[in-house]
Scaffold this motif. Structure first.
Motif, PDB file in Angstrom:
ATOM      1  N   PRO A  88     -15.125  -3.346  11.742  1.00 56.79           N
ATOM      2  CA  PRO A  88     -15.935  -2.109  11.569  1.00 56.79           C
ATOM      3  C   PRO A  88     -15.174  -0.846  11.980  1.00 56.79           C
ATOM      4  O   PRO A  88     -15.436   0.242  11.477  1.00 56.79           O
ATOM      5  CB  PRO A  88     -17.140  -2.366  12.451  1.00 56.79           C
ATOM      6  CG  PRO A  88     -17.224  -3.863  12.587  1.00 56.79           C
ATOM      7  CD  PRO A  88     -15.851  -4.329  12.533  1.00 56.79           C
ATOM      8  N   GLY A  89     -14.223  -0.979  12.939  1.00 59.78           N
ATOM      9  CA  GLY A  89     -13.488   0.201  13.409  1.00 59.78           C
ATOM     10  C   GLY A  89     -12.294   0.547  12.532  1.00 59.78           C
ATOM     11  O   GLY A  89     -11.590   1.517  12.812  1.00 59.78           O
ATOM     12  N   GLN A  95      -4.229   0.229   4.158  1.00 63.21           N
ATOM     13  CA  GLN A  95      -3.453   0.792   5.264  1.00 63.21           C
ATOM     14  C   GLN A  95      -4.177   0.541   6.577  1.00 63.21           C
ATOM     15  O   GLN A  95      -3.580   0.224   7.587  1.00 63.21           O
ATOM     16  CB  GLN A  95      -3.228   2.303   5.056  1.00 63.21           C
ATOM     17  CG  GLN A  95      -2.294   2.648   3.937  1.00 63.21           C
ATOM     18  CD  GLN A  95      -2.930   2.559   2.552  1.00 63.21           C
ATOM     19  OE1 GLN A  95      -4.195   2.568   2.424  1.00 63.21           O
ATOM     20  NE2 GLN A  95      -2.108   2.471   1.505  1.00 63.21           N
ATOM     21  N   GLY A  96      -5.491   0.733   6.516  1.00 62.60           N
ATOM     22  CA  GLY A  96      -6.277   0.540   7.743  1.00 62.60           C
ATOM     23  C   GLY A  96      -6.152  -0.876   8.233  1.00 62.60           C
ATOM     24  O   GLY A  96      -5.927  -1.131   9.419  1.00 62.60           O
ATOM     25  N   VAL A 103      -3.324  -8.240  12.421  1.00 68.19           N
ATOM     26  CA  VAL A 103      -2.750  -8.503  11.091  1.00 68.19           C
ATOM     27  C   VAL A 103      -1.222  -8.541  11.180  1.00 68.19           C
ATOM     28  O   VAL A 103      -0.573  -9.454  10.642  1.00 68.19           O
ATOM     29  CB  VAL A 103      -3.216  -7.442  10.071  1.00 68.19           C
ATOM     30  CG1 VAL A 103      -2.499  -7.627   8.729  1.00 68.19           C
ATOM     31  CG2 VAL A 103      -4.700  -7.560   9.861  1.00 68.19           C
ATOM     32  N   VAL A 104      -0.673  -7.547  11.917  1.00 65.40           N
ATOM     33  CA  VAL A 104       0.791  -7.496  12.038  1.00 65.40           C
ATOM     34  C   VAL A 104       1.306  -8.798  12.676  1.00 65.40           C
ATOM     35  O   VAL A 104       2.224  -9.450  12.178  1.00 65.40           O
ATOM     36  CB  VAL A 104       1.216  -6.248  12.848  1.00 65.40           C
ATOM     37  CG1 VAL A 104       2.704  -6.261  13.136  1.00 65.40           C
ATOM     38  CG2 VAL A 104       0.849  -4.987  12.106  1.00 65.40           C
ATOM     39  N   ASP A 105       0.676  -9.159  13.800  1.00 66.87           N
ATOM     40  CA  ASP A 105       1.113 -10.399  14.496  1.00 66.87           C
ATOM     41  C   ASP A 105       0.954 -11.628  13.596  1.00 66.87           C
ATOM     42  O   ASP A 105       1.826 -12.496  13.536  1.00 66.87           O
ATOM     43  CB  ASP A 105       0.268 -10.622  15.763  1.00 66.87           C
ATOM     44  CG  ASP A 105       0.736  -9.706  16.881  1.00 66.87           C
ATOM     45  OD1 ASP A 105       1.783  -9.057  16.697  1.00 66.87           O
ATOM     46  OD2 ASP A 105       0.060  -9.670  17.942  1.00 66.87           O
ATOM     47  N   HIS A 126      -6.275  -5.582   0.801  1.00 67.50           N
ATOM     48  CA  HIS A 126      -5.444  -6.803   0.775  1.00 67.50           C
ATOM     49  C   HIS A 126      -4.076  -6.502   1.388  1.00 67.50           C
ATOM     50  O   HIS A 126      -3.457  -5.515   1.038  1.00 67.50           O
ATOM     51  CB  HIS A 126      -5.261  -7.251  -0.700  1.00 67.50           C
ATOM     52  CG  HIS A 126      -4.445  -8.486  -0.801  1.00 67.50           C
ATOM     53  ND1 HIS A 126      -4.992  -9.724  -0.590  1.00 67.50           N
ATOM     54  CD2 HIS A 126      -3.136  -8.671  -1.094  1.00 67.50           C
ATOM     55  CE1 HIS A 126      -4.037 -10.607  -0.740  1.00 67.50           C
ATOM     56  NE2 HIS A 126      -2.879  -9.968  -1.045  1.00 67.50           N
ATOM     57  N   VAL A 127      -3.736  -7.203   2.327  1.00 70.55           N
ATOM     58  CA  VAL A 127      -2.441  -7.041   3.008  1.00 70.55           C
ATOM     59  C   VAL A 127      -1.685  -8.356   2.812  1.00 70.55           C
ATOM     60  O   VAL A 127      -2.296  -9.436   3.028  1.00 70.55           O
ATOM     61  CB  VAL A 127      -2.644  -6.755   4.504  1.00 70.55           C
ATOM     62  CG1 VAL A 127      -1.305  -6.648   5.209  1.00 70.55           C
ATOM     63  CG2 VAL A 127      -3.439  -5.494   4.706  1.00 70.55           C
ATOM     64  N   PRO A 128      -0.408  -8.316   2.455  1.00 69.70           N
ATOM     65  CA  PRO A 128       0.401  -7.135   2.151  1.00 69.70           C
ATOM     66  C   PRO A 128      -0.023  -6.481   0.811  1.00 69.70           C
ATOM     67  O   PRO A 128      -0.690  -7.111   0.005  1.00 69.70           O
ATOM     68  CB  PRO A 128       1.832  -7.708   2.045  1.00 69.70           C
ATOM     69  CG  PRO A 128       1.713  -9.193   1.986  1.00 69.70           C
ATOM     70  CD  PRO A 128       0.340  -9.568   2.371  1.00 69.70           C
ATOM     71  N   GLU A 129       0.441  -5.253   0.647  1.00 78.09           N
ATOM     72  CA  GLU A 129      -0.165  -4.412  -0.366  1.00 78.09           C
ATOM     73  C   GLU A 129       0.206  -4.828  -1.780  1.00 78.09           C
ATOM     74  O   GLU A 129      -0.510  -4.536  -2.727  1.00 78.09           O
ATOM     75  CB  GLU A 129       0.274  -2.947  -0.137  1.00 78.09           C
ATOM     76  CG  GLU A 129      -0.499  -2.355   1.009  1.00 78.09           C
ATOM     77  CD  GLU A 129      -0.043  -0.934   1.316  1.00 78.09           C
ATOM     78  OE1 GLU A 129       0.168  -0.167   0.367  1.00 78.09           O
ATOM     79  OE2 GLU A 129       0.120  -0.633   2.512  1.00 78.09           O
ATOM     80  N   GLN A 130       1.349  -5.525  -1.982  1.00 75.47           N
ATOM     81  CA  GLN A 130       1.737  -5.890  -3.350  1.00 75.47           C
ATOM     82  C   GLN A 130       0.817  -6.935  -3.965  1.00 75.47           C
ATOM     83  O   GLN A 130       1.036  -7.389  -5.067  1.00 75.47           O
ATOM     84  CB  GLN A 130       3.210  -6.404  -3.411  1.00 75.47           C
ATOM     85  CG  GLN A 130       3.498  -7.593  -2.554  1.00 75.47           C
ATOM     86  CD  GLN A 130       3.964  -7.205  -1.178  1.00 75.47           C
ATOM     87  OE1 GLN A 130       3.527  -6.129  -0.678  1.00 75.47           O
ATOM     88  NE2 GLN A 130       4.789  -7.988  -0.557  1.00 75.47           N
ATOM     89  N   GLY A 131      -0.228  -7.312  -3.306  1.00 72.62           N
ATOM     90  CA  GLY A 131      -1.193  -8.277  -3.817  1.00 72.62           C
ATOM     91  C   GLY A 131      -2.158  -7.599  -4.768  1.00 72.62           C
ATOM     92  O   GLY A 131      -1.895  -6.517  -5.301  1.00 72.62           O
ATOM     93  N   PRO A 132      -3.324  -8.158  -5.045  1.00 66.52           N
ATOM     94  CA  PRO A 132      -4.330  -7.608  -5.972  1.00 66.52           C
ATOM     95  C   PRO A 132      -4.883  -6.262  -5.500  1.00 66.52           C
ATOM     96  O   PRO A 132      -4.899  -5.987  -4.291  1.00 66.52           O
ATOM     97  CB  PRO A 132      -5.409  -8.698  -5.993  1.00 66.52           C
ATOM     98  CG  PRO A 132      -5.190  -9.530  -4.768  1.00 66.52           C
ATOM     99  CD  PRO A 132      -3.777  -9.381  -4.385  1.00 66.52           C
TER     100      PRO A 132
END
Ligand code: ADP
Length: 663
Positions: A88-89, A95-96, A103-105, A126-132
């Motif tokens: 929620p935050g 990017q958020g 997510v990074v870890d 969707h992370v990483p961004e090159q996805g859908p």
């Protein structure tokens, strides 16, 4: 041949034993086979135990790996939950989401992607961004390269989908030492590999290898964790000790074959030796020479069968015996012992020596002994070997020859005596004829003169008769000595014996001799010269009277002379003259009737010799022995008279006359 015969004679038990002994060479091989079988069983059992251990370890490792894996998934689920809580935050774009530390870890660990979906399953980010792209439906979400798995976590109306690499999960979750030992894979229910710790899944090559599968659980539905041993354990029979064992068995086989060859060679040699020994034994036993081996102390080492026969003892009784030997004559032990010592010192005569030995039955035997040194395999003399020849028969022959020579000498003396007696009889014949002539003239003159003194006339008549009898005797003896055959005729043996007894009455009466007659009923006549028979009986009766009169003390119950006549067989009549005198003391008729044998101071020793000759001339036989009266018994037999004998005699006489008439 002997060996074959022995084999044929061997009992089934002996044959079995011989077979067992011949098969002994197999024993080492059998022992080795047993040993190898033992080792194989041991190796198989330890291999089974090892396999079971390995299996238990595999199962334990699989279970612990699965637990590790589940733990890892729970950790990732927890991180995803934490991300969902922070959601929620966060700005509702990629990017958020990408800025979130979780997510990074996560992406650094094993997350492949995180997708944020709204309530309509539309992608928020969707992370990483090159996805859908955002706004695309969830179905468009590609799986990306390689197989992946998902974790989802709701956050209010939204939902987070985490895609991670099961391969990475495996690499991170399974300890390195397990991955070195096992090929660890995740497979689905169709045994398709989902992920593997190795770059290339080994599914196809894992065939035949030992492995174990466990269900991963709810976090990864339909997935199984499979651990397969990287190394295929070689079968126990391929282990080094067993290979060595096989080598050992091979060598053992070769050694056994060599042993068998050696045993066969030894058996052949033994067989040859046995045959040779049997031959030697047969030769020694069949030899007529006795063999005896003695050690340096004179103890018997060996005797052959002939030696045993000679002395009447068995090898068991002889071998091991030390002097004095049981076959030495007991009455000459000292002398034999001296000879024995001489022999042991090597001073036995080279051309043998004669000895007298005793058979066990008491018989004496003369032997000729040849001693030679007994040499052992090292060429050392260990004793003496004696060859013994029984020369008893030869000795007896020599003795008989000596007796014959003596008898011939006696015979020649007898012949001379016969000539003298013949001449004497011839000379006596004339005076006897003259005496008879004077006696007849005297009787006639006294009768003519009317002389009637009966005593004188009786005496003269007796004198004439005795002179005539003497003339007859002299004539017969002369005829006998001049080799004219006896005047055989049918005669009554009992009548002859009674006449002889009457003639001897003068000798028997004063000696108090009781005459007993035992005469068989209906005795046949014999074919003999009655005058010569009378001489025989007179001689036997006078000898008996002499023997009975010889004792210093008068005999209790008196002197008895018994004359028995009986038919001894179809063709012979027998007469016994027995007395109760001192007897013959074991002397035989041959000894007693030897010419000039006499025990009397005034005896000539010709009586029995003449008796025997007379009986034998009549084709009868003479014998002497012990009488049931206690003294001596003299018996003779004479042939029964029959007409054919008479005819034969006449023929003989005709032949004799012809011969005598011949120029
Ligand atoms: P002689 O009467 O001259 O001695 P014989 O030839 O008649 O010769 O006898 C030989 C020996 O036989 C006698 O000296 C005597 O020792 C023995 N003899 C013969 N008859 C008898 C007998 N009836 N009893 C014992 N000994 C006998």
């Amino acid at each position: 041949m002997l060996a074959t015969q022995n084999a044929a004679l061997a009992s089934p038990t002996q044959t079995r034993w011989a077979w067992l002994r011949r098969s002994l060479w197999l024993l080492p091989l059998l022992a080795s086979l047993l040993f190898v079988a033992g080792v194989l069983i041991w190796a198989w059992r330890s291999d089974s135990a090892e396999r079971e251990d390995r299996r238990a370890t595999l199962i334990a490792d699989a279970l612990s790996s699965e637990a590790q894996l589940r733990y890892q998934l729970q950790v990732e689920q927890a991180h995803l939950r934490e991300l969902a809580r922070q959601l929620p935050g966060l700005a509702r774009n990629a990017q958020g989401l990408a800025r979130s530390a979780e997510v990074v870890d996560g992406l650094r660990r094993l997350w492949l992607s995180v997708t944020w979906l709204d309530a309509n399953n539309r992608i928020v980010a969707h992370v990483p961004e090159q996805g859908p792209q955002a706004g695309a439906p969830m179905l468009d979400l590609p799986d990306g390269p390689g197989l992946s798995a998902h974790l989802t976590q709701a956050s209010g109306a939204d939902r987070l989908v985490l895609r991670y690499s099961p391969a990475l999960l495996l690499r991170r979750g399974i300890p390195w030492w397990l991955t070195r030992k096992y090929d660890v894979q995740l497979v689905d229910s169709n045994e398709q590999v989902i992920a593997s710790v190795d770059q290339a899944p080994l599914r196809t090559s894992s065939q035949g290898r030992e492995g174990y599968m466990v269900v991963v659980g709810d976090d990864m539905p339909g997935a199984y964790l499979e651990l397969s041993l990287r190394e295929v354990p070689s079968p126990f029979w391929r282990s080094l000790p067993l290979v060595l064992m096989a080598g050992f068995l091979g060598l053992m086989l070769v050694a056994t074959l060599l042993l068998r060859r050696q045993v066969a060679r030894i058996s052949r040699a033994e067989g040859a030796w046995r045959t040779e020994a049997a031959w030697r034994q047969a030769m020694e036993d069949s030899a007529l020479v006795g063999l005896r081996a003695r050690d340096a102390e004179g103890r018997i080492l060996y005797v052959n069968r002939t030696f045993c026969h000679m002395v009447g003892l068995t090898p068991g009784q002889l071998v091991g015996l030390a002097p004095p030997m049981p076959y030495w004559p007991p009455d000459a032990l000292d002398e034999v012992m001296l000879r024995h010592k001489r022999n042991l010192e090597g001073r036995a005569p080279r051309d043998g020596y004669e000895a007298l030995w005793c058979h066990q039955d008491g018989r004496r035997l003369n032997v000729m002994v040849f001693e030679s040194p007994l040499i052992d395999a090292q060429g050392q003399q260990t004793g003496w070997m004696g060859s013994i020849i029984d020369i008893t028969a030869r000795k007896q022959l020599e003795e008989r020859e000596r007796h014959r020579a003596e008898a011939m000498a006696q015979q020649s003396r007898l012949t001379t005596l016969g000539e003298v007696a013949s001449a004497l009889a011839h000379q006596l014949n004339q005076p006897l004829t003259v005496i008879m002539g004077y006696n007849a003239g005297l009787q006639r003159m006294l009768a003519d003169a009317g002389y009637d003194n009966q005593a004188v006339l009786h005496a003269l008549a007796q004198q004439g008769e005795q002179a005539a009898e003497a003339g007859r005797i002299v004539r017969r003896i002369r005829e006998f000595l001049t080799r004219r055959g006896p005047q055989r005729e049918a005669c009554d043996l009992v009548a002859v014996a009674q006449r002889a007894a009457t003639l001897l009455q003068r000798d028997l009466g004063p000696a108090g001799v009781q005459l007993q007659w035992q005469l068989g009923s209906s005795l046949p006549q014999v074919f003999a010269d009655p005058i010569l028979l009378e001489q025989v009986l007179i001689n036997l009766m006078r000898n008996a009277a002499d023997a009975m009169a010889g004792g210093a003390q008068p005999r209790e119950g008196g002197n008895t002379l018994r004359i028995t006549a009986q038919r001894s067989s179809e063709r012979f009549v027998r007469m016994d003259v027995e007395d109760n005198g001192p007897g013959l003391a074991g002397r035989t008729v041959e000894q007693l009737s030897a010419p000039f044998y006499s025990t009397k101071s005034d005896g000539m020793g010709m009586g029995l010799a003449i008796c025997r000759s007379i009986i034998e001339v009549h084709h009868g036989g003479m014998d002497a022995g012990r009488s049931s009266l206690g003294g001596a018994r003299f018996s003779f037999t004479l042939p029964v008279f029959d007409v054919q004998m008479q005819q034969a005699r006449l023929d003989d006489e005709d032949a004799q006359a012809l011969l005598e008439g011949a120029p």
